[in-house]
Enzyme design. Structure first.
Site, PDB file in Angstrom:
ATOM      1  N   HIS A   1      41.569  37.118  28.437  1.00 29.58           N
ATOM      2  CA  HIS A   1      41.916  36.539  30.000  1.00 29.58           C
ATOM      3  C   HIS A   1      41.679  37.552  30.823  1.00 29.58           C
ATOM      4  O   HIS A   1      42.850  38.590  30.926  1.00 29.58           O
ATOM      5  CB  HIS A   1      43.114  35.936  29.863  1.00 29.58           C
TER       6      HIS A   1
ATOM      7  N   HIS B   1      40.426  38.699  35.003  1.00 25.87           N
ATOM      8  CA  HIS B   1      39.909  38.805  36.274  1.00 25.87           C
ATOM      9  C   HIS B   1      39.370  39.957  36.760  1.00 25.87           C
ATOM     10  O   HIS B   1      39.736  40.841  36.955  1.00 25.87           O
ATOM     11  CB  HIS B   1      41.041  38.338  37.399  1.00 25.87           C
TER      12      HIS B   1
ATOM     13  N   LYS C   1      37.867  26.345  32.374  1.00 21.69           N
ATOM     14  CA  LYS C   1      39.043  26.629  32.890  1.00 21.69           C
ATOM     15  C   LYS C   1      39.716  25.543  33.810  1.00 21.69           C
ATOM     16  O   LYS C   1      39.057  25.425  34.551  1.00 21.69           O
ATOM     17  CB  LYS C   1      39.169  28.229  33.694  1.00 21.69           C
TER      18      LYS C   1
ATOM     19  N   HIS D   1      45.708  26.788  32.981  1.00 20.35           N
ATOM     20  CA  HIS D   1      46.655  27.418  33.517  1.00 20.35           C
ATOM     21  C   HIS D   1      47.859  26.538  33.634  1.00 20.35           C
ATOM     22  O   HIS D   1      47.754  25.623  34.228  1.00 20.35           O
ATOM     23  CB  HIS D   1      46.164  27.854  34.941  1.00 20.35           C
TER      24      HIS D   1
ATOM     25  N   HIS E   1      48.199  33.019  29.410  1.00 18.96           N
ATOM     26  CA  HIS E   1      49.418  33.625  29.925  1.00 18.96           C
ATOM     27  C   HIS E   1      50.846  32.963  29.786  1.00 18.96           C
ATOM     28  O   HIS E   1      51.118  32.676  30.745  1.00 18.96           O
ATOM     29  CB  HIS E   1      49.397  34.085  31.247  1.00 18.96           C
TER      30      HIS E   1
ATOM     31  N   ASP F   1      45.206  39.241  31.590  1.00 17.65           N
ATOM     32  CA  ASP F   1      45.324  38.584  32.938  1.00 17.65           C
ATOM     33  C   ASP F   1      45.349  39.582  34.042  1.00 17.65           C
ATOM     34  O   ASP F   1      46.010  39.452  34.929  1.00 17.65           O
ATOM     35  CB  ASP F   1      46.776  37.724  32.982  1.00 17.65           C
TER      36      ASP F   1
HETATM   37  C1  NCD Z   1      45.320  35.314  39.174  1.00 17.46           C
HETATM   38  C2  NCD Z   1      44.318  36.059  40.191  1.00 17.46           C
HETATM   39  O1  NCD Z   1      44.855  36.879  40.896  1.00 17.46           O
HETATM   40  O2  NCD Z   1      43.413  35.603  40.077  1.00 17.46           O
HETATM   41  N1  NCD Z   1      46.813  35.771  39.618  1.00 17.46           N
HETATM   42  C3  NCD Z   1      47.993  35.724  38.662  1.00 17.46           C
HETATM   43  O3  NCD Z   1      48.821  35.873  39.209  1.00 17.46           O
HETATM   44  N2  NCD Z   1      47.662  35.728  37.391  1.00 17.46           N
HETATM   45  C4  NCD Z   1      45.253  33.789  38.753  1.00 17.46           C
HETATM   46  C5  NCD Z   1      45.959  33.480  37.701  1.00 17.46           C
HETATM   47  O4  NCD Z   1      45.535  33.826  36.428  1.00 17.46           O
HETATM   48  O5  NCD Z   1      46.778  32.646  37.693  1.00 17.46           O
HETATM   49 ZN    ZN Z   2      44.678  34.588  35.225  1.00 16.41          ZN
END
Ligand code: NCD
Ligand code: ZN
Length: 345
Positions: free
Chosen positions: A14, A16, A100, A137, A175, A248
């Protein structure tokens, strides 16, 4: 005291990575540590089609520094309008590994998310049939529900009914942050799993308010109380293959974090495996890290396990106050100005 730890190279289930300059800034941190990562599709605009995912994948590969090998595992952003044919195309693509589900408005860049799962019945039925995982999520968005209860309420009111309607659907509750999440996933059918972040293993919600408000500890789902952190840690070290690593790591510029209305997301990719080693070590369970970090996720996704290895050494490492991110906006990493207990060779 164990001074080093060698394990099969881990994957991040997971992550970003953002896009453009931000992508170029953060990608090396992940690619140095992890062989593969499930890449979240919450760009602006979101990655909703196989065609968009192919282009995003190309941009990720183009941003990879020479000499680093890394495989981005792409995901598509489920919307109210996702057609069953898009699920077919994803399944046939070979590089899209999941959809997702962001409940609309639940977190960063989720405005285009699903308003009602009833709108997704055709796509979900196709995912169930083809074995395409749905990554969830797991928070309700109802402003009347206490922020700290949104995962538990989601499980009861959305996830449990979803799995009653689609009992063979492959689901990752992403998460997880609560005992409720642990219990639900543990007791659910075998094709239901969960990712756990390092920061939720290391911190409880006091970290949001330690000496003042701490925007760099704010993520969604938000940190929970200590009993929940302990439940997550016990799940992570249990050896149950339903629980595996997903950082995450979610970069946001310092300006957008240190703001009157700061963004949600912690940047942990600079220490993406080291932080887990710390959490497992504190629990006396370093021997359980390899399964959690390197085996169970690959097994869940039906991908081969990695074969090369990494070595971590017990060395105190200083974390910089900031990392380069965007022109005029720095990135404040997790543990900024403090130390890590492990270093990757
Ligand atoms: C994530 C993001 O910034 O894209 N933020 C977070 O707090 N985890 C989005 C997500 O996974 O909820
Ligand atoms: Zn995330």
């Amino acid at each position: 005291m164990q001074l080093s730890l060698t394990l099969i190279r881990p994957d991040d289930w997971h992550l970003h990575l953002r896009d453009d300059a931000a992508l170029a800034a953060v990608l090396p941190d992940t690619a140095r540590r992890f062989a593969r990562a499930i890449v979240m599709p919450n760009l602006k605009p979101p990655v909703t089609t196989v065609a968009l995912a192919a282009q995003y994948r190309d941009r990720i590969l183009a941003a990879l520094p020479a000499g680093l090998r890394f495989t981005p595992l792409m995901t598509l952003y489920l919307t109210d309008n996702t057609a069953a044919a898009e699920v077919d195309a994803a399944h046939a693509s070979g590089f899209v590994h999941a959809f997702k589900l962001y409940p609309a408005g639940a977190t960063t860049n989720s405005d285009a998310g699903v308003t009602d799962l009833k709108n997704c019945v055709a796509a979900l039925a196709r995912m169930e049939k083809l074995g395409v995982p749905l990554l969830v999520h797991g928070e309700v968005t109802d402003p009347a529900v206490d922020v700290f209860d949104r995962e538990a309420v989601f499980i009861d009111t959305v996830l449990a009914p979803l799995l009653r309607d689609f009992p063979a659907l492959k689901v990752v509750l992403e998460h997880i942050t609560t005992q409720n999440g642990v219990d639900f996933v543990r007791d659910a059918a075998t094709q239901v799993a969960a990712t756990i972040t390092a920061h939720h293993l290391l911190l409880n919600r006091n970290a949001l308010f330690a000496g003042g408000i701490r925007p760099h500890h704010y993520c969604l789902p938000v940190l929970k109380r200590e009993t929940h952190r302990r439940a997550l840690l016990n799940a992570a070290i249990s050896g149950n293959p339903k629980f595996f690593l997903g950082t995450d790591s979610a970069p946001h510029g310092q300006r957008t974090k240190e703001s009157a209305c700061g963004c949600a997301g912690c940047y942990t990719a600079h220490a993406g495996i080291e932080l887990y080693a710390e959490a497992f070590d504190a629990a006396g369970a370093l021997d359980r890290l390899e399964g959690f970090a390197s085996f169970f996720g690959a097994d869940f996704y039906g991908l081969p396990r990695n074969t090369d290895r990494i070595t971590l050494r017990r060395v105190t490492v200083a974390v910089p106050d900031t990392l380069d991110y965007l022109p005029g906006d720095m990135l404040v990493p997790f543990r900024a100005g403090e130390t890590l207990a492990w270093r990757m060779e």
